[in-house]
Design a protein around this motif. Structure first.
Motif: not given
Length: 156
Positions: A110-113, A118-124
């Motif tokens: 949960e903490s890592d998520t 917020h940093g991953i692209s829609p494609e990822t």
């Protein structure tokens, strides 16, 4: 068409800060639980003070992401609801990946998520979702073999 939708949501996400995305996700989750979302509900959920929430909501109003009225409280606009749905889905997929595939404990996941989402692209995010759909189709023995193939790391 689906690619265009992802691009539109990606552009909306690019206009918002991580904190604003967190507020939108929180308002979305609270609106699923409560009849009326109030500033105090948001402050309690996020563990922040009321003036900070008021400023954040005012900022989201200026961006036309939320609307306020006395009868319904704080509501997401249709665009913000779509964005929130994508954020909630991304959050869920990341937690599932970290806990089910990588074996990370729930609290750490949960903490890592909260940092990763917020940093991953829609494609990822879409690729991760597709991976998890395929992973779910594997029989339990195969999933267990994949989980047990992890080796102890110096980072643990």
């Amino acid at each position: 068409m689906a690619g265009e939708k992802g691009k539109k949501q990606g552009r909306a996400r690019g206009l918002l800060s991580t904190a604003q995305e967190d507020y939108i996700e929180t308002i979305f989750n609270l609106s699923e639980e409560l009849d009326k979302v109030r500033v105090t509900d948001i402050a309690e959920r996020l563990g922040v003070r009321l003036p900070a929430v008021t400023r954040a909501v005012q900022g989201l109003e200026k961006l036309q992401m939320v609307e306020r009225d006395d009868g319904r409280g704080i509501c997401l606009t249709p665009l913000a609801r779509k964005l929130a749905g994508a954020l909630v889905h991304r959050h869920s997929d990341l937690v599932t990946f970290l806990t089910e595939v990588l074996g990370v404990d729930e609290q750490t996941a949960e903490s890592d998520t909260c940092q990763m989402e917020h940093g991953i692209s829609p494609e990822t995010a879409q690729s991760l979702h597709e991976f998890l759909k395929e992973y779910a189709l594997l029989d339990e023995k195969t999933r267990e073999q994949l989980r047990s193939s992890r080796t102890e790391s110096e980072f643990r």
